[in-house]
Design an enzyme around this catalytic site. Structure first.
Site: not given
Ligand code: UD1
Ligand code: UDP
Length: 407
Positions: A112, A134, A148, A225, A227, A258
């Site tokens: 999502d 999913e 999402e 984490h 939003r 995160h």
């Molecule tokens: C995204 C997804 C969310 C998912 C989550 C998993 C959307 C809108 N949200 O949220 O559904 O649950 O990923 O974790 O698609 N960043 C880094 N390095 C990384 C990852 C993230 O620096 O490897 C930082 C960046 O500044 C980035 C911010 O995190 O701008 C947010 O990342 P983003 O993918 O936009 O949204 P998430 O909150 O991670």
């Molecule tokens: N996870 C991981 N390392 C971490 C935290 C989570 O590998 O430090 C794994 C967790 O077991 C799950 C997935 O990442 O499989 C969940 O990711 P996240 O919470 O970022 O996203 P969401 O599930 O909320 O979309």
């Protein structure tokens, strides 16, 4: 074998179906990895092209390297602090070019995220069928989880094949008018990944878990984490953790934070340098699963953790107002407790104090999957490519029957 125009038996050779598998974030990599490996086993039937949008960078790479997946195309789109609109437009633009070059017969997306929605739209514009892994999760609240819930609904409209993880997800899709022929129930692929990881040896040495005393303390694992949680709600959650640590001297909190800068700043401002609180970097999946195994209780707003905890027999409190994954809750294995400091302290204290209540909360059977989701998905794709219906024989679909009282 088929008969040709002259009545002779002849072997018909089909070109492998080119499937573009698209990933953007950590959970997409973890949940798509077993599907990619399963598809690659059938190399005579599928030509698999992995495209990473790299909506996440470090966290995606960490997951991909553990599963030994190297994307064929990496769009490298992450931008620190990226806005939803900018990311959506960049994925749409770059994905369109990539699909134009790769010319897949099908695009496979998971979950999502922005990557999922923008990729599905790009595929739709090019009239390439989308298969959604999913599919059908619904909270019926567009702001929880945000964005999402909207991404999933929009993706459903653009999807040709819906791989619903559970019977409930199928019901949700049917209620929205999706044709039953376009849905099959597979189980969630995260359970396949979890089974695979649980079979691998692990030592804490050299990981961020080294030195944490799991033997003499009860560990609460925290991840947070979303939003909609950022800001005030995340502050409340962190303050609740302070209260719990103060109240229970035998408890430690381990919180892999995160990389979202907003999450980092709130968590560090409130929880840095607090005794028995370990703020650690995001963990690779092997280390993370082994951390889950060592915990007494999980507090999280993550979707994936809700699906993993039942396999590991871990009670879990959902730090959200509502969940689109109610199956564990319906089995008494998890509870949605919201984000207020008071509620988190109350519920957690109850669970930490009451051993009977705690043991009732553990299970082992998993309402989200049985570890065979990826093979079902690949079988259904094969059948779809040959025009066969139903996508899966009903006996092959994922079902769950239990009935376990708990939380
Ligand atoms: C995204 C997804 C969310 C998912 C989550 C998993 C959307 C809108 N949200 O949220 O559904 O649950 O990923 O974790 O698609 N960043 C880094 N390095 C990384 C990852 C993230 O620096 O490897 C930082 C960046 O500044 C980035 C911010 O995190 O701008 C947010 O990342 P983003 O993918 O936009 O949204 P998430 O909150 O991670
Ligand atoms: N996870 C991981 N390392 C971490 C935290 C989570 O590998 O430090 C794994 C967790 O077991 C799950 C997935 O990442 O499989 C969940 O990711 P996240 O919470 O970022 O996203 P969401 O599930 O909320 O979309």
């Amino acid at each position: 074998m088929q008969t040709d125009r002259n009545g002779q038996n002849t072997i018909v050779r089909y070109l492998p179906m080119r499937v573009a598998v698209v990933l953007g974030t950590r959970p997409e990599a973890i949940k798509m990895a077993p599907v990619i490996h399963e598809l690659k086993k059938c190399f005579d039937l599928f030509d698999v092209v992995v495209i990473a949008t790299a909506q996440h960078r470090e966290m995606l790479d960490q997951a991909l390297s553990l599963f030994e997946i190297v994307p064929n195309h990496d769009l490298n789109l992450m931008y620190p602090g990226q806005s939803l609109s900018l990311l959506t437009s960049r994925v749409l633009d770059h994905m369109d070019l990539a699909l134009g070059r790769i010319k897949p017969d099908m695009v496979l997306v998971q979950g999502d995220t922005t990557t999922v929605f923008a990729t599905s739209l790009a595929a739709f514009y090019r009239k390439i069928p989308v298969a959604h892994v999913e599919a059908g999760l619904r909270s019926h609240d567009m702001l929880n989880p945000f964005p999402e819930e909207g991404m999933r609904r929009l993706t459903t409209v653009l999807t040709e094949i819906n791989f619903a993880p559970t019977p409930l997800a199928r019901t949700m899709l049917l209620k929205e008018g999706v044709s039953p022929q376009k849905i099959t129930v597979t189980g969630n692929t995260v359970v396949d990944s979890l089974h695979y990881i649980l079979s691998k040896p692990f030592s804490c040495l050299g990981t961020p878990l080294e030195g944490i005393d799991f033997d003499n303390y009860r560990t609460i694992l925290v991840t947070c984490h979303r939003r909609e949680t950022l800001g005030k709600d995340l502050e409340e959650i962190c303050l609740a953790l302070l209260d719990i640590i103060k109240e229970f001297p035998d408890v430690r909190v381990v919180y892999p934070v995160h990389l979202n800068p907003e999450v980092q700043s709130t968590a560090r401002r409130i929880l840095s340098d607090v005794d028995r609180v370990h703020l650690i970097p995001p963990l690779d999946y092997l280390t993370f699963v082994n951390l889950m195994k060592r915990t007494h209780l999980i507090l999280t707003d993550s979707g994936g953790l809700q699906e993993e905890a039942p396999t590991l027999c871990k009670p879990l409190f959902v730090l959200r107002r509502v969940t689109e994954r109610p199956e564990a809750f319906n089995e008494g294995l998890s509870k949605v407790i919201g984000t207020s400091r008071e509620a988190i302290v109350k519920e957690t204290s109850h669970l930490l104090r009451d051993a009977e209540f705690y043991s009732a909360a553990t299970c082992g059977k998993n309402p989200y999957g049985d570890g065979a989701a990826s093979s079902r998905i690949v079988e259904a794709l094969q059948r779809w490519s040959r025009g066969l219906l139903p996508l899966l024989d009903p006996d092959r679909e994922f079902t769950y029957r239990n009935g376990n009282g708990g939380l």
